[in-house]
Design a protein around this motif. Structure first.
Motif, PDB file in Angstrom:
ATOM      1  N   UNK A 130     -13.181 -33.464  -3.067  1.00 56.99           N
ATOM      2  CA  UNK A 130     -13.329 -32.006  -3.158  1.00 56.99           C
ATOM      3  C   UNK A 130     -14.717 -31.534  -2.717  1.00 56.99           C
ATOM      4  N   UNK A 131     -15.684 -32.459  -2.570  1.00 55.67           N
ATOM      5  CA  UNK A 131     -17.032 -32.095  -2.142  1.00 55.67           C
ATOM      6  C   UNK A 131     -17.119 -31.912  -0.629  1.00 55.67           C
ATOM      7  N   UNK A 132     -16.062 -32.245   0.082  1.00 60.64           N
ATOM      8  CA  UNK A 132     -16.045 -32.184   1.537  1.00 60.64           C
ATOM      9  C   UNK A 132     -14.902 -31.293   2.001  1.00 60.64           C
ATOM     10  N   UNK A 133     -15.055 -30.711   3.159  1.00 58.26           N
ATOM     11  CA  UNK A 133     -13.982 -29.909   3.762  1.00 58.26           C
ATOM     12  C   UNK A 133     -13.159 -30.807   4.673  1.00 58.26           C
ATOM     13  N   UNK A 134     -12.273 -31.554   4.064  1.00 55.42           N
ATOM     14  CA  UNK A 134     -11.446 -32.495   4.820  1.00 55.42           C
ATOM     15  C   UNK A 134     -10.001 -32.021   4.758  1.00 55.42           C
ATOM     16  N   UNK A 135      -9.480 -31.569   5.863  1.00 51.14           N
ATOM     17  CA  UNK A 135      -8.096 -31.105   5.924  1.00 51.14           C
ATOM     18  C   UNK A 135      -7.204 -32.244   6.382  1.00 51.14           C
ATOM     19  N   UNK A 136      -6.634 -32.960   5.447  1.00 54.44           N
ATOM     20  CA  UNK A 136      -5.770 -34.088   5.782  1.00 54.44           C
ATOM     21  C   UNK A 136      -6.534 -35.368   6.040  1.00 54.44           C
ATOM     22  N   UNK A 137      -7.634 -35.265   6.756  1.00 53.47           N
ATOM     23  CA  UNK A 137      -8.537 -36.387   6.992  1.00 53.47           C
ATOM     24  C   UNK A 137      -9.786 -35.833   7.664  1.00 53.47           C
ATOM     25  N   UNK A 138     -10.847 -36.623   7.686  1.00 49.10           N
ATOM     26  CA  UNK A 138     -12.058 -36.181   8.359  1.00 49.10           C
ATOM     27  C   UNK A 138     -13.190 -37.171   8.172  1.00 49.10           C
ATOM     28  N   UNK A 139     -14.246 -36.971   8.961  1.00 42.63           N
ATOM     29  CA  UNK A 139     -15.408 -37.848   8.886  1.00 42.63           C
ATOM     30  C   UNK A 139     -16.368 -37.383   7.807  1.00 42.63           C
ATOM     31  N   UNK A 140     -16.946 -38.368   7.118  1.00 39.79           N
ATOM     32  CA  UNK A 140     -17.970 -38.142   6.096  1.00 39.79           C
ATOM     33  C   UNK A 140     -19.212 -38.898   6.546  1.00 39.79           C
ATOM     34  N   UNK A 141     -20.373 -38.274   6.414  1.00 39.65           N
ATOM     35  CA  UNK A 141     -21.631 -38.918   6.773  1.00 39.65           C
ATOM     36  C   UNK A 141     -22.525 -38.979   5.537  1.00 39.65           C
ATOM     37  N   UNK A 142     -23.038 -40.154   5.232  1.00 37.42           N
ATOM     38  CA  UNK A 142     -23.933 -40.371   4.099  1.00 37.42           C
ATOM     39  C   UNK A 142     -25.302 -40.738   4.652  1.00 37.42           C
ATOM     40  N   UNK A 143     -26.355 -40.098   4.162  1.00 34.52           N
ATOM     41  CA  UNK A 143     -27.725 -40.401   4.610  1.00 34.52           C
ATOM     42  C   UNK A 143     -28.598 -40.611   3.391  1.00 34.52           C
ATOM     43  N   UNK A 144     -29.507 -41.581   3.488  1.00 37.17           N
ATOM     44  CA  UNK A 144     -30.411 -41.870   2.380  1.00 37.17           C
ATOM     45  C   UNK A 144     -31.850 -41.650   2.809  1.00 37.17           C
ATOM     46  N   UNK A 145     -32.706 -41.450   1.825  1.00 37.98           N
ATOM     47  CA  UNK A 145     -34.146 -41.471   2.066  1.00 37.98           C
ATOM     48  C   UNK A 145     -34.761 -42.355   0.997  1.00 37.98           C
ATOM     49  N   UNK A 146     -35.481 -43.365   1.412  1.00 36.71           N
ATOM     50  CA  UNK A 146     -36.208 -44.200   0.467  1.00 36.71           C
ATOM     51  C   UNK A 146     -35.556 -45.503   0.072  1.00 36.71           C
TER      52      UNK A 146
END
Length: 196
Positions: A130-146
């Protein structure tokens, strides 16, 4: 002798900086695909609790292959009742300490899916579809710092957590970075000495 003291001081500073940055980290996530990363080829050694499924298989234990899969896809449950599949992103044999960012195709995101991201410093972040706008499916990108991303856990209380097309930016082992810095400093000291 002054050069040796200077190198020792710089080495201590590099180690201290890497320790400080490993403790201060954050994780951000958004929709989209990492276009600068390298393909993360999934193998059975990298995955526990789930199943790697060939790209030509459309359904597996209640999971449905996402559209546009390249290579194997991850069916993130051990059986038809749900569970957790864990993808280990550390491969010291290949010099991979983790990833500074990871993107993947999340197929059929459901309300009972949770993505659990673990970083090298022990920080754990739970992300929900629910934190992403994924309609049926979609790409998620995770980025870190540190602190690098070292593990992804795909948790589902019901069958069906599908993921595929993993890409990321490799973070080399911290000791490799420190050794590279020391080598560069040593070369600089030799060059200065030779020019005098």
């Amino acid at each position: 002798m002054n050069t040796l003291k200077s190198l020792s001081l710089v080495a201590a500073t590099v180690v201290a900086m890497s320790c400080v940055s490993a403790n201060a980290s954050s994780l951000s996530s958004d929709n989209g695909k990492n276009t600068d990363g390298v393909v993360i080829n999934l193998t059975n050694q990298d995955v526990t609790g789930g199943n790697l499924v060939a790209s030509n298989v459309a359904k597996f234990n209640g999971a449905t292959r996402p559209n546009g899969v390249v290579g194997n896809w991850l069916a993130g449950q051990p059986n038809n009742i749900g569970g957790t599949a864990v993808l280990d992103l550390v491969n010291l044999d290949k010099g991979i300490y983790g990833y500074s960012d990871v993107s993947f195709l999340w197929g059929t995101p459901d309300g009972y899916n949770t993505l659990i991201v673990t970083q090298a410093n022990g920080a754990i972040t739970n992300l929900f579809s629910s934190m992403f706008s994924l309609n049926g499916q979609g790409y998620v990108n995770l980025s870190e710092t540190g602190s690098p991303i070292v593990k992804l856990a795909f948790q589902s209380s019901s069958p069906s957590f599908e993921a595929a097309n993993f890409e990321g930016t490799v973070v080399p082992e911290p000791t490799s970075i420190a050794l590279l810095a020391l080598g560069l400093l040593g070369l600089t000291a030799i060059r200065r000495k030779a020019s005098k």
